[in-house]
Design a protein around this motif. Structure first.
Motif, mmCIF file in Angstrom:
data_model
loop_
_atom_site.group_PDB
_atom_site.id
_atom_site.type_symbol
_atom_site.label_atom_id
_atom_site.label_comp_id
_atom_site.label_asym_id
_atom_site.label_seq_id
_atom_site.Cartn_x
_atom_site.Cartn_y
_atom_site.Cartn_z
ATOM 1 N N ASN A 38 0.837 -1.205 0.000
ATOM 2 C CA ASN A 38 0.000 0.000 0.000
ATOM 3 C C ASN A 38 0.870 1.253 0.000
ATOM 4 O O ASN A 38 1.847 1.335 0.742
ATOM 5 C CB ASN A 38 -0.887 0.045 1.250
ATOM 6 N N GLY A 39 0.500 2.203 -0.854
ATOM 7 C CA GLY A 39 1.215 3.471 -0.882
ATOM 8 C C GLY A 39 2.525 3.416 -1.660
ATOM 9 O O GLY A 39 3.292 4.386 -1.673
ATOM 10 N N ALA A 40 2.812 2.298 -2.329
ATOM 11 C CA ALA A 40 4.085 2.131 -3.043
ATOM 12 C C ALA A 40 4.196 3.038 -4.273
ATOM 13 O O ALA A 40 5.293 3.322 -4.742
ATOM 14 C CB ALA A 40 4.273 0.673 -3.460
ATOM 15 N N GLY A 41 3.045 3.468 -4.802
ATOM 16 C CA GLY A 41 3.073 4.339 -5.974
ATOM 17 C C GLY A 41 2.471 3.734 -7.224
ATOM 18 O O GLY A 41 2.576 4.307 -8.316
ATOM 19 N N LYS A 42 1.799 2.600 -7.091
ATOM 20 C CA LYS A 42 1.248 1.883 -8.257
ATOM 21 C C LYS A 42 0.221 2.733 -9.008
ATOM 22 O O LYS A 42 0.321 2.912 -10.222
ATOM 23 C CB LYS A 42 0.595 0.555 -7.817
ATOM 24 N N SER A 43 -0.769 3.234 -8.267
ATOM 25 C CA SER A 43 -1.812 4.022 -8.928
ATOM 26 C C SER A 43 -1.229 5.285 -9.537
ATOM 27 O O SER A 43 -1.662 5.731 -10.603
ATOM 28 C CB SER A 43 -2.912 4.403 -7.931
ATOM 29 N N THR A 44 -0.247 5.849 -8.862
ATOM 30 C CA THR A 44 0.372 7.074 -9.381
ATOM 31 C C THR A 44 1.082 6.789 -10.709
ATOM 32 O O THR A 44 0.907 7.539 -11.672
ATOM 33 C CB THR A 44 1.341 7.667 -8.338
ATOM 34 N N VAL A 45 1.840 5.698 -10.777
ATOM 35 C CA VAL A 45 2.494 5.325 -12.036
ATOM 36 C C VAL A 45 1.451 5.166 -13.141
ATOM 37 O O VAL A 45 1.585 5.697 -14.251
ATOM 38 C CB VAL A 45 3.289 3.997 -11.884
HETATM 39 N N1 LIG Z 1 -3.061 13.514 -4.556
HETATM 40 C C1 LIG Z 1 -2.104 13.192 -3.685
HETATM 41 N N2 LIG Z 1 -1.525 14.123 -2.908
HETATM 42 C C2 LIG Z 1 -0.546 13.796 -2.029
HETATM 43 N N3 LIG Z 1 -0.062 12.559 -1.864
HETATM 44 C C3 LIG Z 1 -0.615 11.580 -2.608
HETATM 45 C C4 LIG Z 1 -1.655 11.831 -3.557
HETATM 46 N N4 LIG Z 1 -1.995 10.660 -4.144
HETATM 47 C C5 LIG Z 1 -1.209 9.714 -3.600
HETATM 48 N N5 LIG Z 1 -0.381 10.257 -2.680
HETATM 49 C C6 LIG Z 1 0.640 9.548 -1.905
HETATM 50 O O1 LIG Z 1 1.566 8.988 -2.826
HETATM 51 C C7 LIG Z 1 2.006 7.697 -2.384
HETATM 52 C C8 LIG Z 1 1.712 6.658 -3.458
HETATM 53 O O2 LIG Z 1 0.306 6.512 -3.579
HETATM 54 P P1 LIG Z 1 -0.396 5.518 -4.611
HETATM 55 O O3 LIG Z 1 -1.847 5.741 -4.493
HETATM 56 O O4 LIG Z 1 0.227 5.660 -5.936
HETATM 57 O O5 LIG Z 1 0.014 4.109 -3.989
HETATM 58 P P2 LIG Z 1 -0.525 2.653 -4.392
HETATM 59 O O6 LIG Z 1 0.681 1.808 -4.593
HETATM 60 O O7 LIG Z 1 -1.489 2.752 -5.497
HETATM 61 O O8 LIG Z 1 -1.238 2.204 -3.045
HETATM 62 P P3 LIG Z 1 -2.534 1.272 -2.818
HETATM 63 O O9 LIG Z 1 -2.021 -0.128 -2.861
HETATM 64 O O10 LIG Z 1 -2.968 1.634 -1.433
HETATM 65 O O11 LIG Z 1 -3.546 1.570 -3.869
HETATM 66 C C9 LIG Z 1 1.285 7.443 -1.071
HETATM 67 O O12 LIG Z 1 2.159 7.814 -0.014
HETATM 68 C C10 LIG Z 1 0.101 8.363 -1.122
HETATM 69 O O13 LIG Z 1 -0.295 8.758 0.176
#
Ligand SMILES: Nc1ncnc2c1ncn2[C@@H]1O[C@H](COP(=O)(O)OP(=O)(O)OP(=O)(O)O)[C@@H](O)[C@H]1O
Ligand SMILES: [Mg+2]
Length: 250
Positions: A38-45
C-alpha cells in the motif's frame, strides 16, 4: 521498438516522492503486472502513464512517440486504453449497447469511416462476439446498472478490448469480486490475452491473479522499483519478500 517506455518517471507531492525515477517498459503482447505494498506508488504510475496526472520528471514514450502531453482521448486513439477503478459503464444502457458504443467509438476515429448502415450491422455482430468472449451473452439484453459487480467489471473489460488497443491498462480488475468471480476472471483474462495480441499493464493487489496472468512483474516500494522480471525470479527475490513481509501470499 518498445510499445511503452517510461524513463525516470517521477511524481512528487511536496517532499514526498510518490514515484521516484522509475523505468518501466512493456513490449508488444506482453502482460506486465505492477505490484507493491500500500502506498508504493502503483496508482500514481498508472495515472502518469494514462495522462491523468502531470509528472514531475521523466518521460513516457508509446510506439516511439513521446506522449507526455496527450489527453486520455488522444492516447486511446493511438492504441492505449484503460479501465477505471470505478466503473465507467452507462448503467441505463444494456450490455449490448455498452459494447456497441465502444466498437462505434473505435470505428469513428478511423480516417475513412464505414458507411453508417453497414456500421450498424457490423457493430452489433462484433459487440455480440466481445460479449460472448467475456461470457455475458445471457445478460446482453440487461441494463448494465443491474449486473453484479463482477459482471460489470467483465463488461468494462469487453468495452476496453472492443477499442482494440495495443496496450490495455487494467486497474485492479478483480477489485471487489468474490473469490469465485476472481477465479473465473483470471481464467477468462488468460484466454482473452492469449487470443488477442493486446499487451497489458496490470495494477493488482491480488497476488494470485498476478502470478496467474503476468509474463513479467514489476515491484514498487516507496516509489522506487525494487524488482523487475519473470514471476519465478520476482517471487524468489529477497527484497520483494522483505517488502511483502507479513503479506500472506509473498
Ligand atoms: N493527490 C495526492 N496528494 C498527495 N499525496 C498523494 C496523492 N496521491 C497519492 N499520494 C501519496 O503517494 C504515495 C503513493 O500513492 P499511490 O496511491 O500511488 O500508492 P498505491 O501503490 O497505489 O497504493 P494502494 O495499494 O494503497 O492503492 C502514497 O504515499 C500516497 O499517500
Ligand atoms: Mg492504488
Amino acid at each position: 521498438m518498445r510499445l511503452l517506455e517510461c524513463v525516470g518517471l517521477t511524481k512528487r507531492w511536496g517532499a514526498l516522492a510518490a514515484v521516484d525515477a522509475v523505468d518501466l517498459n512493456v513490449d508488444a503482447g506482453e502482460v506486465v503486472a505492477l505490484i507493491g505494498p500500500n502506498g508504493a506508488g502503483k496508482s500514481t504510475v498508472f495515472n502518469l502513464i494514462a495522462g491523468a496526472l502531470r509528472k514531475t520528471a521523466g518521460s513516457v514514450t508509446f510506439l516511439g512517440e513521446v506522449v507526455d502531453e496527450l489527453s486520455d482521448f488522444d492516447l486511446a486513439r493511438r492504441g492505449l486504453s484503460r479501465t477505471y477503478q470505478i466503473t465507467s459503464l452507462f448503467p441505463k444502457l444494456t450490455v449490448l449497447e455498452n459494447v456497441r458504443l465502444a466498437v462505434q467509438a473505435r470505428e469513428s476515429t478511423r480516417l475513412n469511416p464505414v458507411p453508417s448502415k453497414t456500421l450498424r450491422a457490423t457493430t452489433k455482430i462484433e459487440a455480440e462476439e466481445w460479449i460472448e468472449r467475456v461470457s455475458l451473452t445471457e445478460q446482453s439484453w440487461r441494463l448494465a446498472g443491474v449486473l453484479s459487480h463482477g459482471d460489470q467489471r467483465l463488461l468494462e473489460i469487453a468495452c476496453a478490448l472492443a477499442l482494440k488497443p495495443k496496450l490495455l491498462l487494467l486497474d485492479e480488475p478483480t477489485q471487489g469480486m468474490s473469490v469465485e468471480e476472481t477465479r473465473s476472471t483470471v481464467r477468462l483474462l488468460k484466454t482473452l490475452l492469449n487470443d488477442s495480441k493486446v499487451a497489458v499493464l496490470l495494477v493488482e493487489h491480488d497476488l494470485e491473479v498476478v502470478f496467474g496472468v503476468a509474463d513479467r512483474i514489476v515491484v514498487l516500494e516507496q516509489g522506487r522499483k525494487i524488482a523487475d522480471g519473470p514471476p519465478e525470479s520476482v517471487r524468489a527475490d529477497p527484497a520483494v519478500q522483505r517488502a511483502y513481509l507479513g503479506v500472506a501470499h509473498a
